[in-house]
Enzyme design. Structure first.
Site, PDB file in Angstrom:
ATOM      1  N   ASN A 102      40.346  31.959  40.167  1.00  0.00           N
ATOM      2  CA  ASN A 102      39.834  31.793  41.535  1.00  0.00           C
ATOM      3  C   ASN A 102      39.191  30.419  41.714  1.00  0.00           C
ATOM      4  O   ASN A 102      38.763  29.797  40.752  1.00  0.00           O
ATOM      5  CB  ASN A 102      38.810  32.898  41.863  1.00  0.00           C
ATOM      6  CG  ASN A 102      39.437  34.291  41.735  1.00  0.00           C
ATOM      7  OD1 ASN A 102      40.669  34.431  41.772  1.00  0.00           O
ATOM      8  ND2 ASN A 102      38.606  35.298  41.550  1.00  0.00           N
ATOM      9  N   ASP A 104      36.838  29.974  44.296  1.00  0.00           N
ATOM     10  CA  ASP A 104      35.809  30.236  45.323  1.00  0.00           C
ATOM     11  C   ASP A 104      34.372  30.056  44.843  1.00  0.00           C
ATOM     12  O   ASP A 104      33.436  30.221  45.626  1.00  0.00           O
ATOM     13  CB  ASP A 104      36.004  31.665  45.885  1.00  0.00           C
ATOM     14  CG  ASP A 104      36.006  32.742  44.789  1.00  0.00           C
ATOM     15  OD1 ASP A 104      36.717  33.756  44.959  1.00  0.00           O
ATOM     16  OD2 ASP A 104      35.311  32.575  43.755  1.00  0.00           O
ATOM     17  N   HIS A 119      42.236  27.121  37.919  1.00  0.00           N
ATOM     18  CA  HIS A 119      42.875  26.526  39.097  1.00  0.00           C
ATOM     19  C   HIS A 119      41.917  25.651  39.884  1.00  0.00           C
ATOM     20  O   HIS A 119      42.094  25.443  41.072  1.00  0.00           O
ATOM     21  CB  HIS A 119      43.471  27.641  39.988  1.00  0.00           C
ATOM     22  CG  HIS A 119      44.555  28.397  39.277  1.00  0.00           C
ATOM     23  ND1 HIS A 119      44.929  29.681  39.620  1.00  0.00           N
ATOM     24  CD2 HIS A 119      45.334  28.065  38.220  1.00  0.00           C
ATOM     25  CE1 HIS A 119      45.899  30.095  38.818  1.00  0.00           C
ATOM     26  NE2 HIS A 119      46.157  29.131  37.955  1.00  0.00           N
ATOM     27  N   SER A 188      47.113  40.260  39.301  1.00  0.00           N
ATOM     28  CA  SER A 188      48.447  40.855  39.123  1.00  0.00           C
ATOM     29  C   SER A 188      49.090  40.317  37.849  1.00  0.00           C
ATOM     30  O   SER A 188      50.143  40.775  37.429  1.00  0.00           O
ATOM     31  CB  SER A 188      49.328  40.506  40.333  1.00  0.00           C
ATOM     32  OG  SER A 188      49.439  39.080  40.411  1.00  0.00           O
TER      33      SER A 188
HETATM   34  N1  APR Z   1      39.426  45.548  43.351  1.00  0.00           N
HETATM   35  C1  APR Z   1      40.223  45.421  42.249  1.00  0.00           C
HETATM   36  N2  APR Z   1      41.463  44.866  42.284  1.00  0.00           N
HETATM   37  C2  APR Z   1      41.904  44.429  43.475  1.00  0.00           C
HETATM   38  C3  APR Z   1      41.135  44.521  44.668  1.00  0.00           C
HETATM   39  C4  APR Z   1      39.842  45.108  44.563  1.00  0.00           C
HETATM   40  N3  APR Z   1      39.035  45.247  45.632  1.00  0.00           N
HETATM   41  N4  APR Z   1      41.865  43.991  45.692  1.00  0.00           N
HETATM   42  C5  APR Z   1      43.033  43.577  45.154  1.00  0.00           C
HETATM   43  N5  APR Z   1      43.069  43.842  43.828  1.00  0.00           N
HETATM   44  C6  APR Z   1      44.124  43.528  42.857  1.00  0.00           C
HETATM   45  C7  APR Z   1      45.542  43.693  43.385  1.00  0.00           C
HETATM   46  O1  APR Z   1      46.000  45.011  43.143  1.00  0.00           O
HETATM   47  C8  APR Z   1      46.310  42.671  42.517  1.00  0.00           C
HETATM   48  O2  APR Z   1      46.747  43.244  41.299  1.00  0.00           O
HETATM   49  O3  APR Z   1      43.990  42.163  42.545  1.00  0.00           O
HETATM   50  C9  APR Z   1      45.259  41.606  42.210  1.00  0.00           C
HETATM   51  C10 APR Z   1      45.455  40.342  43.000  1.00  0.00           C
HETATM   52  O4  APR Z   1      46.667  39.770  42.590  1.00  0.00           O
HETATM   53  P1  APR Z   1      47.161  38.397  43.263  1.00  0.00           P
HETATM   54  O5  APR Z   1      47.006  38.499  44.734  1.00  0.00           O
HETATM   55  O6  APR Z   1      48.492  38.088  42.667  1.00  0.00           O
HETATM   56  O7  APR Z   1      46.071  37.321  42.787  1.00  0.00           O
HETATM   57  P2  APR Z   1      45.994  36.612  41.375  1.00  0.00           P
HETATM   58  O8  APR Z   1      46.464  37.511  40.272  1.00  0.00           O
HETATM   59  O9  APR Z   1      44.642  36.029  41.244  1.00  0.00           O
HETATM   60  O10 APR Z   1      47.057  35.388  41.545  1.00  0.00           O
HETATM   61  C11 APR Z   1      47.081  34.438  40.502  1.00  0.00           C
HETATM   62  O11 APR Z   1      48.522  33.079  41.894  1.00  0.00           O
HETATM   63  O12 APR Z   1      48.994  32.266  43.956  1.00  0.00           O
HETATM   64  C12 APR Z   1      48.441  31.938  42.748  1.00  0.00           C
HETATM   65  O13 APR Z   1      46.827  30.292  42.337  1.00  0.00           O
HETATM   66  C13 APR Z   1      46.985  31.571  42.892  1.00  0.00           C
HETATM   67  O14 APR Z   1      45.168  32.026  41.363  1.00  0.00           O
HETATM   68  C14 APR Z   1      46.260  32.612  42.060  1.00  0.00           C
HETATM   69  C15 APR Z   1      47.335  33.081  41.104  1.00  0.00           C
END
Ligand code: APR
Length: 252
Positions: A102, A104, A119, A188
């Site tokens: 993240n 943020d 990142h 994810s």
């Molecule tokens: N509590 C727990 N898990 C959650 C919640 C929540 N309130 N809301 C969403 N999630 C989970 C979703 O189910 C998903 O598995 O968080 C995950 C978010 O996945 P992504 O949207 O793919 O985000 P992330 O894994 O951080 O992506 C990695 O991809 O686009 C690039 O640079 C960007 O850092 C990012 C990277």
């Protein structure tokens, strides 16, 4: 779920080196959409068009349409119970490093000190032409923000096609190869190289505790304990259980 929370707390209490790998899901309860859930950022903006370094170099003003959306939610976001809980675990000596995807700054605002940012961080902007750096805050009312050399500034976040900061990469791989416990929270785990951290830790016999509202490809392959639900409530319960079982002071 309480039994799983108790088992996870036991692992954390026994672990001499505990890491957390976090993704956008940990900040959703702070009002920042994640990327790949149904209403995630990539449902609004195609990452191939808005999130690559080539897209920024070709048309920075277009990319700033997305960046402004992100900046607005990040600027007003506050750490939630998950960020604060991880900060508490670090203070008690039960969590040693957070590796976050993240940008943020909410882990730091939630009290964590040892944060490795894969990142980058959106609180500063740089000029990719002359190298000058600014605080995002000081350019808040300029759109798109410009350098004194008149070029459009870029947030100090890693776009697709850019390298992960070498220090972050090396440090995180070193830690993952000797971790005894890894919390994987709100990711994810589809983006490399961050998604290799759980595999490296697992190969070195770490216990993998996954916290996510949905199952991921890790859940049925390398996760040892899957705590399904919102990160805020689950991390809060986990910290309470660690305090209850461990009496608050790190025994190792
Ligand atoms: N509590 C727990 N898990 C959650 C919640 C929540 N309130 N809301 C969403 N999630 C989970 C979703 O189910 C998903 O598995 O968080 C995950 C978010 O996945 P992504 O949207 O793919 O985000 P992330 O894994 O951080 O992506 C990695 O991809 O686009 C690039 O640079 C960007 O850092 C990012 C990277």
């Amino acid at each position: 779920m309480q039994e799983l929370i108790s088992q996870a707390a036991e692992i954390i209490l026994r672990s001499k080196l505990t890491l957390a790998l976090t993704g956008a899901g940990i900040s959703v309860e702070s009002g920042i959409p994640d990327f790949r859930s149904a209403d995630g950022l990539w449902s609004k903006y195609d990452p191939a068009e808005y999130a690559t370094i080539e897209a920024f170099q070709a048309d920075p003003e277009k990319v700033w349409q997305m960046l402004r959306d992100m900046e607005e939610v990040v600027a007003s976001a506050k750490p939630n119970k998950a960020h604060i809980g991880l900060g508490e675990l670090e203070k008690m000596g039960y969590l040693h490093y957070i590796i976050t995807q993240n940008i943020d700054n909410l882990h730091q605002e939630g009290g964590s000190k040892n944060v490795i940012e894969y990142h980058g961080n959106s609180s500063t902007l740089s000029c990719i032409w002359c190298g000058k750096r600014y605080k995002t805050e000081e350019k808040r009312d300029e759109f798109p923000p410009k350098c004194e050399c008149k070029k459009i500034l870029k947030p100090d976040v890693v776009f697709f096609g850019e390298p992960i900061p070498a220090e972050a990469l090396n440090r995180s791989f070193q830690l993952a190869s000797s971790a005894e416990a890894l919390l994987v929270i709100g990711t994810s785990a589809v983006v490399s190289p961050a998604n290799t951290i759980p595999t490296i830790a697992k190969q070195n016999h770490a216990k993998i505790i996954e916290i996510n509202k949905e199952r991921t490809h890790l859940t049925d392959s390398i996760t040892d304990i899957f705590l399904q639900g919102g990160a805020g409530a689950i991390v809060e319960s986990l910290v309470e259980e660690v305090k209850r079982q461990g009496g608050g002071n790190h025994l190792m």
